[in-house]
Motif scaffolding. Structure first.
Motif, mmCIF file in Angstrom:
data_model
loop_
_atom_site.group_PDB
_atom_site.id
_atom_site.type_symbol
_atom_site.label_atom_id
_atom_site.label_comp_id
_atom_site.label_asym_id
_atom_site.label_seq_id
_atom_site.Cartn_x
_atom_site.Cartn_y
_atom_site.Cartn_z
ATOM 1 N N LYS A 69 0.862 -1.192 0.000
ATOM 2 C CA LYS A 69 0.000 0.000 0.000
ATOM 3 C C LYS A 69 0.893 1.235 0.000
ATOM 4 C CE LYS A 69 -3.701 -2.293 2.499
ATOM 5 N NZ LYS A 69 -4.497 -2.369 3.718
ATOM 6 N N PRO A 70 1.394 1.614 -1.186
ATOM 7 C CA PRO A 70 2.304 2.764 -1.242
ATOM 8 C C PRO A 70 1.598 4.059 -0.846
ATOM 9 C CG PRO A 70 1.727 2.029 -3.462
ATOM 10 C CD PRO A 70 1.133 1.042 -2.513
ATOM 11 N N ASP A 71 2.365 4.932 -0.195
ATOM 12 C CA ASP A 71 1.864 6.248 0.164
ATOM 13 C C ASP A 71 3.031 7.234 0.083
ATOM 14 O OD1 ASP A 71 3.386 5.931 2.526
ATOM 15 O OD2 ASP A 71 1.646 5.348 3.713
ATOM 16 N N GLN A 72 2.813 8.460 0.496
ATOM 17 C CA GLN A 72 3.845 9.481 0.379
ATOM 18 C C GLN A 72 5.099 9.108 1.176
ATOM 19 O OE1 GLN A 72 2.584 13.434 1.358
ATOM 20 N NE2 GLN A 72 4.570 14.333 0.887
ATOM 21 N N THR A 73 4.912 8.520 2.341
ATOM 22 C CA THR A 73 6.051 8.143 3.181
ATOM 23 C C THR A 73 6.876 7.045 2.518
ATOM 24 O OG1 THR A 73 4.852 8.766 5.176
ATOM 25 C CG2 THR A 73 6.738 7.297 5.461
ATOM 26 N N THR A 74 6.217 5.983 2.064
ATOM 27 C CA THR A 74 6.976 4.901 1.420
ATOM 28 C C THR A 74 7.610 5.395 0.128
ATOM 29 O OG1 THR A 74 5.035 4.000 0.255
ATOM 30 C CG2 THR A 74 5.560 3.068 2.436
ATOM 31 N N ASP A 75 6.910 6.264 -0.614
ATOM 32 C CA ASP A 75 7.482 6.817 -1.846
ATOM 33 C C ASP A 75 8.769 7.578 -1.553
ATOM 34 O OD1 ASP A 75 5.456 5.800 -3.440
ATOM 35 O OD2 ASP A 75 4.406 7.713 -3.648
ATOM 36 N N THR A 76 8.740 8.406 -0.523
ATOM 37 C CA THR A 76 9.920 9.204 -0.182
ATOM 38 C C THR A 76 11.096 8.316 0.205
ATOM 39 O OG1 THR A 76 8.545 11.063 0.518
ATOM 40 C CG2 THR A 76 10.808 11.013 1.350
ATOM 41 N N ILE A 77 10.829 7.331 1.032
ATOM 42 C CA ILE A 77 11.897 6.427 1.467
ATOM 43 C C ILE A 77 12.444 5.633 0.296
ATOM 44 C CG2 ILE A 77 12.439 4.402 2.899
ATOM 45 C CD1 ILE A 77 10.265 5.513 4.894
ATOM 46 N N MET A 78 11.562 5.031 -0.503
ATOM 47 C CA MET A 78 12.004 4.203 -1.628
ATOM 48 C C MET A 78 12.739 5.033 -2.675
ATOM 49 S SD MET A 78 11.225 1.031 -0.990
ATOM 50 C CE MET A 78 10.946 0.091 -2.485
ATOM 51 N N ARG A 79 12.243 6.222 -2.992
ATOM 52 C CA ARG A 79 12.899 7.064 -4.000
ATOM 53 C C ARG A 79 14.263 7.551 -3.513
ATOM 54 N NH1 ARG A 79 9.874 7.563 -8.261
ATOM 55 N NH2 ARG A 79 7.628 7.366 -8.072
ATOM 56 N N THR A 80 14.353 7.869 -2.236
ATOM 57 C CA THR A 80 15.646 8.278 -1.675
ATOM 58 C C THR A 80 16.660 7.151 -1.791
ATOM 59 O OG1 THR A 80 14.567 9.811 -0.142
ATOM 60 C CG2 THR A 80 16.813 9.119 0.404
ATOM 61 N N GLY A 81 16.247 5.929 -1.420
ATOM 62 C CA GLY A 81 17.136 4.778 -1.548
ATOM 63 C C GLY A 81 17.527 4.516 -2.986
ATOM 64 N N LEU A 82 16.563 4.603 -3.895
ATOM 65 C CA LEU A 82 16.854 4.356 -5.304
ATOM 66 C C LEU A 82 17.821 5.400 -5.854
ATOM 67 C CD1 LEU A 82 16.413 2.668 -7.832
ATOM 68 C CD2 LEU A 82 14.397 4.082 -8.329
ATOM 69 N N ILE A 83 17.641 6.651 -5.488
ATOM 70 C CA ILE A 83 18.571 7.699 -5.936
ATOM 71 C C ILE A 83 19.980 7.402 -5.436
ATOM 72 C CG2 ILE A 83 19.200 10.134 -5.630
ATOM 73 C CD1 ILE A 83 16.103 10.681 -5.675
ATOM 74 N N GLN A 84 20.101 6.972 -4.202
ATOM 75 C CA GLN A 84 21.415 6.633 -3.655
ATOM 76 C C GLN A 84 22.027 5.456 -4.409
ATOM 77 O OE1 GLN A 84 20.051 6.186 0.414
ATOM 78 N NE2 GLN A 84 21.150 8.040 1.005
ATOM 79 N N LEU A 85 21.228 4.437 -4.696
ATOM 80 C CA LEU A 85 21.739 3.288 -5.452
ATOM 81 C C LEU A 85 22.134 3.695 -6.861
ATOM 82 C CD1 LEU A 85 19.214 0.570 -4.236
ATOM 83 C CD2 LEU A 85 21.648 0.761 -3.639
ATOM 84 N N MET A 86 21.362 4.584 -7.492
ATOM 85 C CA MET A 86 21.696 5.051 -8.841
ATOM 86 C C MET A 86 23.005 5.843 -8.838
ATOM 87 S SD MET A 86 17.904 6.110 -10.088
ATOM 88 C CE MET A 86 17.755 5.744 -11.826
ATOM 89 N N THR A 87 23.264 6.535 -7.748
ATOM 90 C CA THR A 87 24.521 7.270 -7.622
ATOM 91 C C THR A 87 25.700 6.298 -7.588
ATOM 92 O OG1 THR A 87 23.398 9.052 -6.443
ATOM 93 C CG2 THR A 87 25.785 8.933 -6.203
ATOM 94 N N VAL A 88 25.548 5.202 -6.865
ATOM 95 C CA VAL A 88 26.597 4.181 -6.830
ATOM 96 C C VAL A 88 26.760 3.570 -8.224
ATOM 97 C CG1 VAL A 88 27.324 1.963 -5.860
ATOM 98 C CG2 VAL A 88 26.238 3.680 -4.380
ATOM 99 N N GLU A 89 25.637 3.228 -8.865
ATOM 100 C CA GLU A 89 25.702 2.633 -10.207
ATOM 101 C C GLU A 89 26.391 3.572 -11.191
ATOM 102 O OE1 GLU A 89 22.724 0.612 -13.477
ATOM 103 O OE2 GLU A 89 22.135 2.506 -12.543
#
Length: 103
Positions: A69-89
């Motif tokens: 059940k995605p919401d604003q909180t999960t979106d923020t956390i997941m997008r932040t993590g994904l941005i960090q992983l993309m930076t490593v990639e």
């Protein structure tokens, strides 16, 4: 190689899984794996502590997160993590690949 699979549905990140090893150095000395692990465990801890998400699996060579059940909180956390992983990639693309899938 570290493989990251990310699924986006209706603009929300609803799944993220990681597997593999960068093999950029010996186990225990691999800074790429250490960095990725730090990002992912931080993401998982934030989902658990802040959003109450309990659909996180950690196995031998796999970490998987499902957001039912995605919401604003999960979106923020997941997008932040994904941005960090993309930076490593971006810096270490020969050791890590991210696959984004839209549903």
């Amino acid at each position: 190689m570290i493989r990251v699979n990310c699924t986006v549905k209706d603009g929300h990140i609803v799944h993220l899984d990681l597997s593999g090893h960068s093999e950029s150095a010996a186990r225990g000395e691999d800074l790429i794996c250490a960095g990725v692990s730090t990002v992912v465990f931080g993401l998982c801890n934030a989902l658990d502590e802040i959003a109450g998400i309990d659909t996180i699996r950690v196995d031998q060579n796999l970490i998987a997160v499902d957001i039912l059940k995605p919401d604003q909180t999960t979106d923020t956390i997941m997008r932040t993590g994904l941005i960090q992983l993309m930076t490593v990639e971006e810096q270490y693309s020969h050791f890590m690949k991210i696959q984004l899938t839209e549903e």
